[in-house]
Design an enzyme around this catalytic site. Structure first.
Site, PDB file in Angstrom:
ATOM      1  N   GLY A 166       0.803  -1.221   0.000  1.00  0.00           N
ATOM      2  CA  GLY A 166       0.000   0.000   0.000  1.00  0.00           C
ATOM      3  C   GLY A 166       0.839   1.275   0.000  1.00  0.00           C
ATOM      4  CG  HIS A 167      -1.331   4.818   0.497  1.00  0.00           C
ATOM      5  ND1 HIS A 167      -1.168   5.595   1.619  1.00  0.00           N
ATOM      6  CD2 HIS A 167      -2.517   4.192   0.647  1.00  0.00           C
ATOM      7  CE1 HIS A 167      -2.221   5.462   2.392  1.00  0.00           C
ATOM      8  NE2 HIS A 167      -3.064   4.615   1.830  1.00  0.00           N
TER       9      HIS A 167
END
Lengths: 314, 314, 314
Positions: free
Chosen positions: B220-221
């Site tokens: 994820g980011h």
């Protein structure tokens, strides 16, 4: 799937080599699996226990493997292998059309839509306005995408349904149910990278307006997802599920086929959903239960050693 | 994200239509979400309960939805909808640049690096020496890849963060937080096929030197992964996690966002990690616990019928 | 992996700078990891506890890190770092060949096979008749695909094995075991979208005739899957597993490496399989157990509060 022009039931009977019972002047307007039939459709049934369901369905023309009484106003097409007959009709009326180029001339792409390099857009695809289709995305034939949709790299829209008929007597055991459905993606949807959204067997897989999918999400054939849902990465949903509006599924949740998750439900990460869930509640576990009850259960398990001691020290 | 050249706070105020409070001679040097701010940055806050955090952060310029006392040496930009103002700045200073070709002319690719067919390399990407980028890989704009890196087919580097603001009052409920961060992949990393590594919302997602990822892994980011980690297939990690050096995650492990997994931790297959884990230990289960305790628990569960008998036979 | 022409053991010794013991007139016919060796093969061993296994294996030529008694009719190649010597031979005799074009001139594609746009087909690949290779598929060098095979979009066939040697003393800790195996896909197989099937380290990863894989399935290096298996979406299988005929794995099942799942076994969704399973039975849970026992256990857990009450109310 609808035919472009209606086809006489006598012609259908000739194509599949079936005996025609009932109304021989009918025109077939489409072909559908039994779960999706509408008036005018051809469908099929090959198990006696489903005969009633098929004969009483909206289907007007039923391919069947035994001569039975034909309902008023309908037609029966009697043949030994209704499954293969149905598949042959799908292949004839929605044949696989190999692509001549990466973006088909028959595709319609709206104004303001950006298609990045290495994207494949199949025949008869329609894409709305102001979309971004990122690199290496694949959109199979006949899929329909709304306005303001973002599809991230590597995602596959409209691959075939995973649907096979078991043939115990054959060395190659599984016969493919060719799919002729589509994927419909409504406006304002965002789909992450590396997702796969399969087409319906004969109807549509639908992603509702405003729904956002993270990366590597699998959506099975014919599943219908409501508006404003939020699915985190690596969620998988089987075929013909109905996920109502505003449902939130956290990462790696697995959802079985043929069920309903009610509006506003929340399912925590890694849960497994084997059956329908009521809306408005929060769930956890595999199999999933209401999260508060599940948390209590997890705590009860921790107390087993204490119980054992109580039990043996008396 | 840093601006290429600093921008006057008065200009920023004019662009977003905000009232300027405090030091009106400041120059903004970049834009960042509150978790990543440095001196010179613009950030935003729109909930009163986070006001203190934002006002006391390193950010020099804060977009805020209420006039409050401005801290010494800072500037406030007061506007009704700080989220939308922030997003409009991201879009202005890091606009999406549609690709003119599969491999951008602005990309820099090092000596000895092999780029296989059907790869997409976006604008301003930098790739080091002696890398192999396998077919159908997508590398979004601005990502940075070190030396001796191998990226297998179909992997997607730098797709957008999955980050939305809920707007209860609107029919289309989720507003996208446009991301302007990057992915940084350090030297000697190998990434398997079909992985997705999202860019940071405003900072960097980092894969540390010597780390090896198997296939179909989601990162994820803004997540930061240390050196020499080993993740097996189908692992998923949420946004803004910190995974320290030498961590081993076995297949299908899920890791939540905003947490820390300490150095040398090992997490067994299919475990779910909802909160930070101390380093140097081995974990199992969903939710994950120390593996030895979890194994004991599994054995205790098997003894429930025996306990029942003891309890009812007395 | 077999050499195209046999190579003298004296030449091999010179290439890797090893001392040659035993029969110096031998010809090496291939190179294989110890699990896959046949007569004529070169293999390697670098831990004393595996010396006996290696020396008594079918391998004719063994790279070893200590001078020991050479078995009759074999040759030993003594060198400090057998792992690196083995890897250097793989790199020499099966070097990575960068692609000159998306579909290699050395690939052989059968009659009636449709290759859609944006597909990559590597060097020396063979594909049979009447296959459909959907867009954005990647097929690495040397893979072999039978007749009537369908591979859906975005799938990756033949990426490298995830196999590393730990070097505690080095800053970059993992040394890659270069793989020289292949993927063999037999006739009548269908593989969904977004799957990854890794090549064997030195032997073949095999998908047996008539097996059907749904989307996003990961198959590790050297795993052998029988005929007519059915795997639902997001299943992951580690390296060197043996999955016998007719096995059914439901969605998100994880299977560890180096194990056997017996014929006709069924494993329910999200189960984790850490060790071999007998055929003909149905399993559930993580770790997986016979499903009926597991269901009973789930029910027993629900009775803990009742037991607590019984225990404390007495």
């Amino acid at each position: 799937m609808n035919f472009e022009v209606p086809v006489a039931v006598t012609e259908i009977a000739a194509i599949i080599g079936a005996a025609l019972e009932g109304n021989s002047s009918l025109m077939a307007t489409g072909i559908n699996e039994i779960h999706k039939v509408r008036a005018g459709d051809i469908s099929f049934v090959d198990f006696e226990k489903y005969y009633d369901k098929a004969l009483n369905s909206a289907a007007t023309i039923i391919i069947i493997n035994k001569k039975v009484a034909c309902p008023e106003g309908k037609a029966l097409l009697v043949t030994d292998d209704p499954f293969s007959a149905y598949v042959s009709l799908v292949k004839r009326y929605r044949p696989f059309e190999p692509a001549a180029k990466p973006i088909s001339d028959s595709a319609v792409i709206g104004e303001g839509t950006v298609v990045q390099p290495n994207v494949f857009i199949g025949n008869h695809v329609r894409i709305g306005n102001n979309c971004i289709i990122h690199p290496n995305v694949t959109i199979y034939d006949h899929c329909v995408i709304g306005n303001n949709v973002i599809i991230h790299a590597g995602t596959v829209i409209g691959a075939d349904a995973f649907y096979f008929k078991k043939r115990k007597e054959r060395a190659v055991m599984y016969d493919k149910l060719e799919s002729c459905g589509r994927v419909l993606i409504e406006d304002d949807v965002e789909i992450g990278a590396g997702c796969t959204i399969d087409k319906g067997v004969s109807g549509d897989t639908i992603i509702g307006q405003g729904t956002k999918l993270d990366n590597m999400i699998h959506i099975g054939h014919g599943t219908v997802i409501g508006r404003n849902c939020l699915f985190a990465a690596q969620v998988g949903i089987g075929g013909k599920a109905l996920i109502e509006d505003n449902v939130i599924l956290w990462g790696q949740v697995g959802v079985s086929k043929d069920l309903v998750i009610g509006k506003d439900a929340i399912v925590y990460a890694q849960s497994g959903v084997p059956a329908s869930l009521e809306g408005g509640k929060t769930y956890f576990g595999s199999p999933a239960e209401e999260s508060r009850a599940k948390m209590k259960e997890i705590n009860w398990i921790k107390r087993i050693p204490e119980m054992w001691e109580k039990l043996t020290n008396k």
